[in-house]
Design a protein around this motif. Structure first.
Motif, mmCIF file in Angstrom:
data_model
loop_
_atom_site.group_PDB
_atom_site.id
_atom_site.type_symbol
_atom_site.label_atom_id
_atom_site.label_comp_id
_atom_site.label_asym_id
_atom_site.label_seq_id
_atom_site.Cartn_x
_atom_site.Cartn_y
_atom_site.Cartn_z
ATOM 1 N N SER A 1 -43.408 32.336 -14.616
ATOM 2 C CA SER A 1 -42.957 31.262 -13.737
ATOM 3 C C SER A 1 -41.445 31.107 -13.754
ATOM 4 N N GLU A 2 -40.837 31.277 -14.936
ATOM 5 C CA GLU A 2 -39.385 31.099 -15.062
ATOM 6 C C GLU A 2 -38.602 32.380 -14.806
ATOM 7 N N GLY A 3 -39.284 33.497 -14.629
ATOM 8 C CA GLY A 3 -38.606 34.752 -14.339
ATOM 9 C C GLY A 3 -38.079 35.483 -15.551
ATOM 10 N N TYR A 4 -38.552 35.147 -16.747
ATOM 11 C CA TYR A 4 -38.105 35.844 -17.950
ATOM 12 C C TYR A 4 -38.747 37.227 -18.078
ATOM 13 N N VAL A 5 -39.835 37.440 -17.388
ATOM 14 C CA VAL A 5 -40.487 38.742 -17.396
ATOM 15 C C VAL A 5 -40.954 39.044 -15.981
ATOM 16 N N GLU A 6 -40.805 40.300 -15.595
ATOM 17 C CA GLU A 6 -41.230 40.719 -14.268
ATOM 18 C C GLU A 6 -42.741 40.976 -14.245
ATOM 19 N N SER A 7 -43.321 40.756 -13.093
ATOM 20 C CA SER A 7 -44.766 40.954 -12.951
ATOM 21 C C SER A 7 -45.153 42.398 -13.243
ATOM 22 N N GLU A 8 -44.345 43.344 -12.740
ATOM 23 C CA GLU A 8 -44.656 44.761 -12.959
ATOM 24 C C GLU A 8 -44.582 45.119 -14.439
ATOM 25 N N GLN A 9 -43.622 44.531 -15.161
ATOM 26 C CA GLN A 9 -43.521 44.804 -16.594
ATOM 27 C C GLN A 9 -44.757 44.323 -17.345
ATOM 28 N N LEU A 10 -45.230 43.146 -16.991
ATOM 29 C CA LEU A 10 -46.414 42.614 -17.646
ATOM 30 C C LEU A 10 -47.638 43.455 -17.339
ATOM 31 N N ILE A 11 -47.783 43.891 -16.089
ATOM 32 C CA ILE A 11 -48.932 44.713 -15.705
ATOM 33 C C ILE A 11 -48.920 46.039 -16.446
ATOM 34 N N ILE A 12 -47.751 46.683 -16.516
ATOM 35 C CA ILE A 12 -47.650 47.970 -17.214
ATOM 36 C C ILE A 12 -47.936 47.801 -18.701
ATOM 37 N N SER A 13 -47.391 46.752 -19.308
ATOM 38 C CA SER A 13 -47.611 46.513 -20.740
ATOM 39 C C SER A 13 -49.086 46.274 -21.034
ATOM 40 N N ALA B 1 -52.059 30.299 -11.446
ATOM 41 C CA ALA B 1 -51.581 31.357 -10.551
ATOM 42 C C ALA B 1 -51.131 30.813 -9.212
ATOM 43 N N SER B 2 -51.695 29.689 -8.813
ATOM 44 C CA SER B 2 -51.304 29.101 -7.525
ATOM 45 C C SER B 2 -49.916 28.481 -7.560
ATOM 46 N N ARG B 3 -49.281 28.453 -8.725
ATOM 47 C CA ARG B 3 -47.925 27.930 -8.828
ATOM 48 C C ARG B 3 -46.878 29.038 -8.982
ATOM 49 N N LEU B 4 -47.280 30.289 -8.908
ATOM 50 C CA LEU B 4 -46.352 31.401 -9.002
ATOM 51 C C LEU B 4 -45.768 31.730 -7.630
ATOM 52 N N GLN B 5 -44.733 32.564 -7.643
ATOM 53 C CA GLN B 5 -43.947 32.767 -6.431
ATOM 54 C C GLN B 5 -44.380 33.959 -5.586
ATOM 55 N N SER B 6 -45.243 34.815 -6.098
ATOM 56 C CA SER B 6 -45.669 35.986 -5.337
ATOM 57 C C SER B 6 -47.099 36.345 -5.704
ATOM 58 N N HIS B 7 -47.732 37.095 -4.835
ATOM 59 C CA HIS B 7 -49.117 37.479 -5.113
ATOM 60 C C HIS B 7 -49.183 38.508 -6.237
ATOM 61 N N VAL B 8 -48.099 39.290 -6.438
ATOM 62 C CA VAL B 8 -48.082 40.238 -7.554
ATOM 63 C C VAL B 8 -48.060 39.482 -8.884
ATOM 64 N N ALA B 9 -47.294 38.386 -8.933
ATOM 65 C CA ALA B 9 -47.275 37.563 -10.144
ATOM 66 C C ALA B 9 -48.633 36.913 -10.384
ATOM 67 N N ALA B 10 -49.275 36.481 -9.308
ATOM 68 C CA ALA B 10 -50.611 35.902 -9.453
ATOM 69 C C ALA B 10 -51.600 36.935 -9.978
ATOM 70 N N PHE B 11 -51.501 38.163 -9.474
ATOM 71 C CA PHE B 11 -52.375 39.224 -9.972
ATOM 72 C C PHE B 11 -52.074 39.545 -11.432
ATOM 73 N N ALA B 12 -50.797 39.535 -11.819
ATOM 74 C CA ALA B 12 -50.429 39.800 -13.214
ATOM 75 C C ALA B 12 -51.036 38.747 -14.136
ATOM 76 N N LEU B 13 -51.045 37.491 -13.691
ATOM 77 C CA LEU B 13 -51.639 36.436 -14.516
ATOM 78 C C LEU B 13 -53.156 36.602 -14.609
#
Length: 280
Positions: free
Chosen positions: A79-91, A186-198
Motif C-alpha cells: 500500500s505504501e509502495g515499499y515493495v513492488e507487486s512484481e517483486q512480491l510475486i517473484i519472491s 486488496a480493494s484499497r490497493l492502487q492496481s490490479h497487479v497489487a491486488a493479485f499480489a496480495l
C-alpha cells in the motif's frame, strides 16, 4: 424385608459387580459400603504435559500469529509502495517452488498434485477477478474496511486448527475469513497487479502454510524465527506496534507454556461409583 433378601443373595454366593448388562440380583443403584470410597480414583485419564510439549503448543499458536502479522505488514508495504507487486510475486513463486520440492520428499505425488491444483485454482481465479477487486469497495470508508479486515483475521486466528479439537475449530472458516480479509484489503490497493499480489500472498499464508504444517510441525526455534521476521517487517513502518507484537508473541510462546506447565499440578478430578456407567 429387602435387606434380608439382599443379605440372603450375598450369603448364597452372589457377588456384586459394577456391570450394567448382567443381573446379579441387586438393585441398579446398589453399591457396597466398603467399596464405595475404595473405588474412588483421582486424576483418572488426566494427561500431564512436559516442558517440551508445552513449548511446542505455544509455538503452533505463535507461528500462526506471526504469519498474520507478516501478511498485514506486507499489505502495508504494498500500500505504501515499499515493495513492488512484481517483486512480491517473484519472491513468493521462488519460495513456493522451494517449499514444494521439500514437501515432495515427505508426501506422495498425489498429495503434491492435489495441493498444486488447489493453489493454481486460487491463483487463476484471483488474477481473473483482480481488475474488479481493487475497485470493489470504493464507496466504503477505509476505517470500515480496516475494521472488517481485522475482524476477519481475528476470526481466522480463533478458528485455525492448532491440533486440539474444539467447537470453533474449522479449516473452512479460518480459510474463508482469511480470504475475506484479503478481499477487503486488496480493494484499497492502487492496481490490479497489487491486488493479485496480495491474493497470492493470502494463498501462501492461509492455504499452503497450513497444508505444509501437517508435515512440518512447528517447533519453538522455527516459530521464533518466524516471529523475528514478522516483527522486523512491522518495525519498519510501525515501531510501536512492533514492540506490542513482540510482547504478545513472547507471552504466547514462552510465558503461557511455562504458566500452563506450572498449573498442571493443581489438576484434581475424582471418579467413582457415582459416575454414569459407560460401555467399554
Amino acid at each position: 424385608m429387602i435387606g434380608i433378601n439382599l443379605l440372603g443373595r450375598m450369603v448364597n454366593g452372589a457377588k456384586w459387580k459394577k456391570c450394567l448388562y448382567e443381573n446379579y440380583g441387586f438393585p441398579d443403584n446398589y453399591t457396597p459400603e466398603e467399596s464405595f470410597l475404595a473405588a474412588m480414583q483421582r486424576n483418572k485419564n488426566v494427561r500431564l504435559y512436559n516442558k517440551t510439549e508445552c513449548l511446542q503448543g505455544g509455538a503452533v499458536v505463535g507461528r500462526e500469529v506471526s504469519i498474520v502479522v507478516t501478511f498485514w505488514s506486507l499489505y502495508l508495504y504494498l500500500s505504501e509502495g515499499y515493495v513492488e507487486s512484481e517483486q512480491l510475486i517473484i519472491s513468493l513463486t521462488i519460495v513456493l517452488c522451494i517449499g514444494y520440492l521439500q514437501y515432495l520428499r515427505r508426501v506422495s505425488l498425489n498429495s503434491i498434485i492435489s495441493g498444486g491444483k488447489t493453489t493454481l485454482l486460487f491463483l487463476v481465479v484471483g488474477y481473473a477477478v483482480s481488475p474488479i477487486l481493487y475497485k470493489l469497495t470504493d464507496s466504503i470508508s477505509t476505517d470500515t474496511i480496516n475494521l472488517m479486515s481485522a475482524g476477519g483475521l481475528i476470526l481466522h486466528l480463533l478458528s485455525v486448527d492448532y491440533g486440539i479439537p474444539g467447537p470453533i475449530v474449522s479449516r473452512s472458516i479460518s480459510l474463508n475469513s482469511g480470504i475475506f480479509s484479503t478481499v477487503c484489503l486488496a480493494s484499497r490497493l492502487q492496481s490490479h497487479v497489487a491486488a493479485f499480489a496480495l491474493l497470492y500472498l493470502a494463498v501462501f499464508c492461509f492455504v499452503l502454510v497450513p497444508m505444509w504444517s501437517d508435515v512440518y510441525n512447528p517447533n519453538p526455534i522455527k516459530s521464533l524465527f518466524t516471529a523475528l521476521v514478522s516483527v522486523s517487517l512491522l518495525a519498519r513502518l510501525m515501531p510501536s506496534h512492533a514492540i506490542l507484537v513482540s510482547l504478545l508473541l513472547a507471552f504466547i510462546q514462552f510465558i503461557c507454556p511455562a504458566w500452563f506447565y506450572q498449573i498442571q499440578s493443581y489438576k484434581q478430578t475424582i471418579h467413582g461409583p457415582w459416575d454414569e456407567a459407560v460401555l467399554h
